[in-house]
Design a protein around this motif. Structure first.
Motif, mmCIF file in Angstrom:
data_model
loop_
_atom_site.group_PDB
_atom_site.id
_atom_site.type_symbol
_atom_site.label_atom_id
_atom_site.label_comp_id
_atom_site.label_asym_id
_atom_site.label_seq_id
_atom_site.Cartn_x
_atom_site.Cartn_y
_atom_site.Cartn_z
ATOM 1 N N TYR A 149 -3.469 11.963 18.649
ATOM 2 C CA TYR A 149 -3.461 11.806 17.205
ATOM 3 C C TYR A 149 -4.555 10.856 16.741
ATOM 4 O O TYR A 149 -4.485 10.325 15.658
ATOM 5 N N HIS A 158 5.123 10.110 7.587
ATOM 6 C CA HIS A 158 3.912 10.088 8.397
ATOM 7 C C HIS A 158 3.005 11.254 8.025
ATOM 8 O O HIS A 158 2.721 12.142 8.832
ATOM 9 N N ASP A 180 7.733 2.659 11.245
ATOM 10 C CA ASP A 180 6.651 2.823 12.212
ATOM 11 C C ASP A 180 7.113 3.725 13.356
ATOM 12 O O ASP A 180 6.537 3.712 14.434
ATOM 13 N N ARG A 192 -3.157 4.874 12.111
ATOM 14 C CA ARG A 192 -2.380 5.953 12.711
ATOM 15 C C ARG A 192 -2.549 5.814 14.216
ATOM 16 O O ARG A 192 -3.656 5.692 14.706
ATOM 17 N N LYS A 218 7.430 2.712 17.206
ATOM 18 C CA LYS A 218 6.442 3.022 18.226
ATOM 19 C C LYS A 218 6.417 1.973 19.328
ATOM 20 O O LYS A 218 5.948 2.245 20.413
ATOM 21 N N THR A 252 4.117 14.951 8.937
ATOM 22 C CA THR A 252 3.999 15.352 10.333
ATOM 23 C C THR A 252 5.320 15.107 11.035
ATOM 24 O O THR A 252 5.593 15.693 12.057
ATOM 25 N N ASP A 253 6.126 14.242 10.489
ATOM 26 C CA ASP A 253 7.379 13.914 11.141
ATOM 27 C C ASP A 253 8.353 13.402 10.084
ATOM 28 O O ASP A 253 8.165 12.340 9.539
ATOM 29 N N GLU A 295 2.086 8.063 14.643
ATOM 30 C CA GLU A 295 2.807 7.212 13.708
ATOM 31 C C GLU A 295 1.827 6.510 12.781
ATOM 32 O O GLU A 295 0.814 5.984 13.218
ATOM 33 N N VAL A 296 2.182 6.490 11.500
ATOM 34 C CA VAL A 296 1.414 5.711 10.537
ATOM 35 C C VAL A 296 2.101 4.354 10.458
ATOM 36 O O VAL A 296 3.296 4.280 10.220
ATOM 37 N N PRO A 332 -2.281 10.272 4.999
ATOM 38 C CA PRO A 332 -1.458 9.234 4.378
ATOM 39 C C PRO A 332 -2.092 8.700 3.087
ATOM 40 O O PRO A 332 -3.194 8.163 3.112
ATOM 41 N N CYS A 335 9.434 7.040 5.564
ATOM 42 C CA CYS A 335 8.068 7.552 5.721
ATOM 43 C C CYS A 335 8.050 8.875 6.482
ATOM 44 O O CYS A 335 8.736 9.049 7.472
#
Ligand code: FAD
Ligand code: HEM
Ligand code: SF4
Ligand code: SF4
Lengths: 276, 818
Positions: free
Chosen positions: B398, B689, B778, B706, B781, B640-641, B711-712, B693, B687
């Motif tokens: 990513y 993601h 987040d 990212r 992560k 995205t998620d 994950e953003v 963003p 969020c």
């Protein structure tokens, strides 16, 4: 798409596990012919007893794991194991007793365990049954939204009623001030409020409506409509409270029962080892 | 602050006029004063450093970037807003800065000799040089009626708790106005005035809070109402009388205070009226400057946030440097040492100048950058040295950096990274450009083939560059177009065939929900999705049924080309989407010439038909017409998620929120109870993601990143400015106090002794001067086992999915329920 819940976790991994364990336990019990008859003190009795105690401790640990937010594994996996192992206890513990019951701490522990398992089964039923009904009842609203809407209708009703005869004003005021949503435990569980002032007000307004001797038919009709709307909102809010209490009430028994079981179990084990 | 010279009598003359007393202007003025140069510092407001003064009370002001040394007579290091301002106030006196307050500059005219500045007060000022340092905040819009400057008529609100038992009229129906009114309503009688008949410029959450407050009678509101004048009265009880025009007529409101929040006029118009040119129409564009901060108007210099340097320390350094430049003295920029360090990676480069020249010579893409631009670009980029076989990034990573090859060759693998490479890239070429566009996973693996030197630049840096340099954007677009086509369908094409195929290809953008083509339209080409995603649907029994979902990196529209019929489906952009359109005739011709291409498109077509048949019946019943509307409306397509909660098995135990709070410093980053619901599936406020963003644009220290896994997240350089909170359309970022001294509650203490809060609850109030920084999901992560919310849901109601899986899940649920 295959979605995992606490029931079908990892394709019923724990259900399969306990089915095997239960089969083995029943088989062993059938084959085992101790000289003094089956009871907790035979070697098989000890095995089943230790297994049951270990499982109880594991089930109790669920209360801890639930609050370790970065603990091992998925909580739904733990709950899956919890319900199936809990159910299996019924078999293990019963075989452990060898069907020797009496009025003593040993049987007390057994009884508590049975209660707990029954209670737990209700919990599973509740978890699978009520959440959907809660959302169906609320739609896109939250309970707070309903309460806000009710408050707004109350305000409207009051301003309308002020211009109508005193007796009507009084009933409406009462409905605004004294309508309860939650109430005591019984009311929460049944969702019934037999002398609900809002329902009463609606009824009175409907009856009065037949003889239109008031000077404000339009205002009156509006008020009636407002109170009707409020009545349905109140009913929805009460239903929400009821559904939630059905969803949660068993857990208020489950935890004390679990603690009681722990105490009784400790007494049971201590009694066996020290006062043989 | 006192006025050090008196105007009015004769036009004043200075060598340097500095406009704006923010960090950059102050620093410039201090340096000029220190050198004894005749100068004047003009400030529109009644106090210097107005932008900083508007920060929240007690805010900890950060000194980012940490590595950059400060070069200014004025001091600055991390500290509270108050301490920094107090120090500056002292230093203004100490250096004898010639500061004039209440001096808003409205016009700048270039004369044969220097400039004439016109102030709002009508005075004029002559200066040989002008330094423009007015920042980006723009000029606060005032009421523009008689009485707008009376005491108690104010244009900002520092601390709502300061006021009690007052009647306060808040003017302005935007977010700030509504937020202020809401914050004041508890202790005061608040009347909110909005020019419009509705609150159209207001966030959903604020609107909801406002409606509730109005319903509960906690405040009042007047719509379609204009302010006519404000008068002060001798009345002790109500010192102000506000006259407003409502739809019913004029109303006089006695009050204690008027707070007007009417927004600010962005400075661009003002700058253009000064003759300053911008390189593009893009609102984010920054005026083009020389390495000495001089604009296209000779003698007019621009520094600070306005020049594209969004942080205080950079602004102060520039203030110092600009004075040196005006004096014609060579000055080593403050970042020289940092750049030298970067170039140290290249053994044969001995000076920064040499390094910059090398980059210009080797990389055509960067050849046209000005020295200033290239320096900034280099500061934010890194030089990476690689050995043969080293991996730059892998397919499905990513990462979003952009790379230029300074030296060496890299191999590109499209599918199998262990097989032979599909092609090579050589010195001077660039790669990673798809990351700039789609924000999706990498579509190739790249490895060094020889010893390589790469220039790695963050996505944000590249985006800023492409915004201000049209030539750079064109170059990237041209290369990226070919590569997109090659990756999607053209691996078997020769270079000449590829050239032929992409000739006349077009980029086209669609807004979320926009129809790309309708069922029955004539087929005009093959569409490749560059960014965003597209829903393909069909009318079945009068309803629009979604058949599939095409995400970035895939193509659609092959069906009509193969069957030679009009479109049999409707294609609609699910989010803002950009596509490449290849001309139908060229594609058809290529299919004839190149059997591989024909086979590929055919296989795709057959697969699609099969997929649609298998799903069609289920989907019809899944009411997917509504589903697609939902996906589009809620912007799920750009996620995205997404976190979903299946309300049919959610026991409302709140364990997900508690888990989030417990693992994130006591603040939950998700709100289970709010967020849209579709068919008992809730998308809670949390969020998603996003592919692109929105929160990332406008983050001064570039703190939003990212990670390789997508994950953003916000790193610890966040300065708490709140830009991202405003920019996120889904309202999932909050400013929260983080207090590293605070200990999470202990489970055993709570369980055994009933001491302290339950884990997942609030760990006590944060200490008074805890700093507020932006926090958001987040995706845990940093936790080994993945998101705590999902892992802590006892029933499995909480799940995380991609938009495609959302569709599948909805369909699966429907099939289960029947
Ligand atoms: C909420 C928030 C928090 C932030 N936190 C940080 C942080 O912690 N650390 C950090 O490094 N940066 C932070 N920043 C960024 C920082 O504020 C800016 O980088 C900095 O203020 C830029 O300085 P400047 O001198 O270019 O402009 P500004 O500070 O904006 O100063 C411009 C001045 O010019 C005046 N002016 C405007 N127009 C005219 C005119 N026509 N005539 C005369 N005067 C005029 C204004 O009143 C103002 O005083 C934050 C920004 C915000 C919004
Ligand atoms: C001896 C047997 C058992 C013991 C000691 C035990 C103990 C516990 C404990 C300590 C909790 C945690 C409660 C909390 O902290 O909120 C719990 C929860 C629960 N138990 Fe049991 N339990 C037993 C048997 C069962 C059985 C047989 C079932 C089901 C068939 C069951 C179903 C559940 C469920 C559904 C929960 C709730 C999960 C949640 O919402 O957090 N339990 N149990
Ligand atoms: S914070 Fe908002 S804009 Fe940023 S990625 Fe998350 S949902 Fe998208
Ligand atoms: S943890 Fe799961 S069951 Fe509990 S509130 Fe969150 S989604 Fe619902």
């Amino acid at each position: 798409m295959d979605h995992q819940t606490f029931v079908n976790y990892k394709n019923y991994r724990y259900l399969k596990l306990i089915l095997w364990m239960v089969l083995v336990a029943i088989g062993a019990y059938a084959l085992h012919q101790p000289s003094f008859g089956a009871y907790g003190g035979t070697w098989l009795g000890y095995v089943l007893g230790s297994l049951s105690a270990a499982i109880v401790l594991l089930l109790l640990w669920f209360g801890i794991r639930k609050r370790q937010y970065n603990g091992i594994g998925q909580l739904k996996g733990w709950l899956s194991a919890h319900i199936y192992l809990g159910a299996a206890l019924l078999v293990f513990a019963t075989l452990h007793t060898g069907f020797q019951f009496g009025w003593n701490v040993h049987t007390l522990a057994y009884a508590l365990l049975v209660l707990l398992v029954i209670n737990g089964f209700y919990g599973v039923y509740a978890y699978l049954h009520f959440p959907r009904m809660i959302t169906e009842n609320l739609g896109d609203d939250s309970l707070q939204d309903l309460l806000n809407k009710i408050a707004e209708l109350d305000r409207l009703a009051r301003t309308h009623a002020l211009q109508l005869p005193d007796d009507i004003n009084a009933i409406v005021m009462k409905a605004c001030q004294e309508t309860k949503i939650g109430g005591n435990v019984l009311q929460q569980l049944t969702g019934r409020h037999p002398d609900c002032p809002t329902a009463a007000a609606v009824k009175v307004l409907r009856e009065y409506g037949h003889d239109l001797k008031f000077g404000h038919p339009k205002l009156y009709r509006e008020l009636y409509l407002i109170m009707l709307q409020k009545e349905t909102l109140v009913a929805r809010a009460r239903r929400d409270v009821m559904l939630r209490s059905h969803l949660e009430v068993w857990l208020y028994l489950h935890v004390p029962l679990a603690v009681a079981l722990l105490v009784a179990l400790t007494a049971h084990v201590t009694a066996i080892f020290f006062y043989w | 602050m006192k006025r050090l010279s008196h105007p009015a009598l004769k036009p004043e003359h200075y060598k340097i006029a500095i406009i704006g007393s923010g960090p950059s202007g102050l620093s410039a003025a201090a340096h000029a004063a220190e050198l004894g140069i005749s100068h004047i510092l003009l400030e529109a407001e009644q106090q210097p450093a107005h932008t900083i003064r508007k920060f929240q009370k007690g805010k900890l002001v950060m000194a980012e970037p940490r590595a950059l040394p400060l070069r200014s007579p004025m001091s600055f290091s991390m500290g509270s807003r108050e301490s920094i301002l107090a120090k500056w106030d002292e230093e203004i006196v100490k250096y004898g800065i010639n500061l004039r307050l209440g001096a808003q500059v409205c016009t700048i005219k270039r004369m044969a000799q220097g400039f004439v500045l016109g102030l709002a007060t009508g005075e004029t000022i002559h200066a040989e040089y002008v330094v423009l340092a007015i920042g980006l905040q723009g000029n606060i819009r005032k009421l523009n009626v008689p009485g707008e400057d009376l005491p108690r008529v104010q244009y900002q609100l520092d601390d709502p708790d300061e006021y009690e038992d007052e009647t306060i009229v808040v003017v302005g129906g935007g977010d700030t106005g509504v937020e202020n009114a809401l914050a004041l309503r508890h202790k005061n009688h608040v009347i909110l005035i909005n020019r419009f008949s509705e609150f159209v410029h207001c966030k959903e959450a604020n609107l909801a809070a406002l409606n509730t407050a109005l319903k509960q009678g906690e405040m009042e509101c007047r719509l379609s109402t204009y302010v006519e004048k404000v008068e002060s009265t001798p009345d002790k009880a109500y010192p102000l009388l506000l006259s407003v025009r409502t739809p019913e007529g004029t109303e006089h409101i006695p009050c204690h205070r008027v707070i007007a929040r009417l927004g600010a006029r962005p400075p661009r118009d003002l700058l253009e009226s000064f003759g300053i040119q911008f390189p593009s129409e893009d609102p984010a564009a920054v005026p083009q400057l020389t390495a000495r901060y001089e604009s296209n108007v000779p003698g007019l210099y621009i520094v600070g946030a306005l020049a594209g340097y969004p942080l205080i320390k950079q602004a102060m350094n520039q203030g110092y440097e600009v004075i040196e430049h005006i004096l014609g003295r060579p000055v080593e920029p403050a970042d020289e040492a940092l750049l030298r360090q970067k170039f140290a990676k290249i053994p044969y480069i001995n000076s920064v100048e040499q390094g910059l020249t090398l980059i210009r010579q080797r990389v055509p893409l960067l050849a046209t950058l000005s020295s200033l631009q290239l320096r900034d670009f280099m500061l934010e980029s890194d030089i990476v040295a690689l050995n043969p076989g080293d991996v730059v990034f892998r397919r499905n990573d990513y990462s979003t950096s952009f790379y230029c090859i300074i030296e060496g060759v890299v191999d590109v693998y499209v599918k199998d990274e262990n097989g032979p490479p599909n092609f090579h890239l050589y010195t001077g070429e660039f790669f990673g450009e798809m990351g700039l566009i789609s924000g999706r996973r990498r579509s190739t693996t790249i490895k060094a083939s020889s010893h390589c030197l790469l220039l790695e630049s963050p996505r944000q840096t590249m985006l800023r560059l492409t915004q201000s340099m049209v030539s750079v954007r064109r170059m990237i677009d041209a290369v990226s177009l070919k590569r997109t086509v090659q990756l999607h369908i053209g691996l078997s094409l020769s270079a000449a065939e590829l050239d032929y195929l992409v000739r006349n290809a077009k980029f086209r953008q669609y807004a979320a929900g926009e129809v790309i083509w309708h069922q029955g339209d004539k087929a005009d080409g093959l569409y490749l999705v560059r960014s965003g995603s597209v829903a393909i649907s069909r009318l079945i029994g009068g309803r629009e049924v979604v058949l599939s979902y095409v995400s970035a990196g895939n193509y659609f529209g092959e069906m009509a080309l193969i069957t030679g019929t009009p479109r049999q489906r409707t294609a609609r952009a699910a989010v803002n989407t950009e596509v490449v359109i290849l001309e139908a005739e060229r594609v058809a011709e290529m299919m004839e010439r190149n059997p591989d291409l024909l086979r590929q498109l055919n296989a795709r077509y057959l697969e699609n038909v099969r997929h649609e048949l298998s799903d069609e019946i289920v989907q019809t019943s899944a009411d997917s017409g509504n589903l697609i509307a939902f996906l589009v409306q809620q912007g799920i397509g750009e996620a995205t998620d997404v976190l979903l909660i299946d309300e049919t098995i959610c026991t409302r135990c709140d364990n997900c929120e508690k888990a989030c709070a417990a693992t994130h410093d006591g603040t939950s980053r998700l709100d289970r109870k709010t967020g849209p619901v579709f068919d008992q599936i809730r998308v809670p406020s949390s969020c998603r993601h996003c592919e692109h963003p929105h929160c990332m644009k406008d983050c001064p220290p570039d703190a939003i990143r990212r990670s390789v896994d997508g994950e953003v997240f916000i790193n610890d350089t966040c300065i708490g400015c709140g830009n991202c909170v405003v920019n996120c359309p889904y309202d999932v970022i909050q400013l929260a106090s983080v207090d590293s001294g605070r200990k999470p509650p202990s489970l055993w203490q709570w369980l055994l002794f009933g001491r302290g809060p339950e884990p997942g609850g609030r760990a006590g109030a944060p200490s008074q001067n805890a700093t507020k920084i932006a926090v958001k999901c987040d995706m845990c992560k940093d936790l080994a086992d993945g998101p705590a919310c999902v892992r802590s849901c006892p029933t499995g109601a909480a799940i995380r999915v991609s938009p495609q899986e959302f569709l599948d899940y909805a369909v699966w649920r429907k099939s289960k329920v029947g």
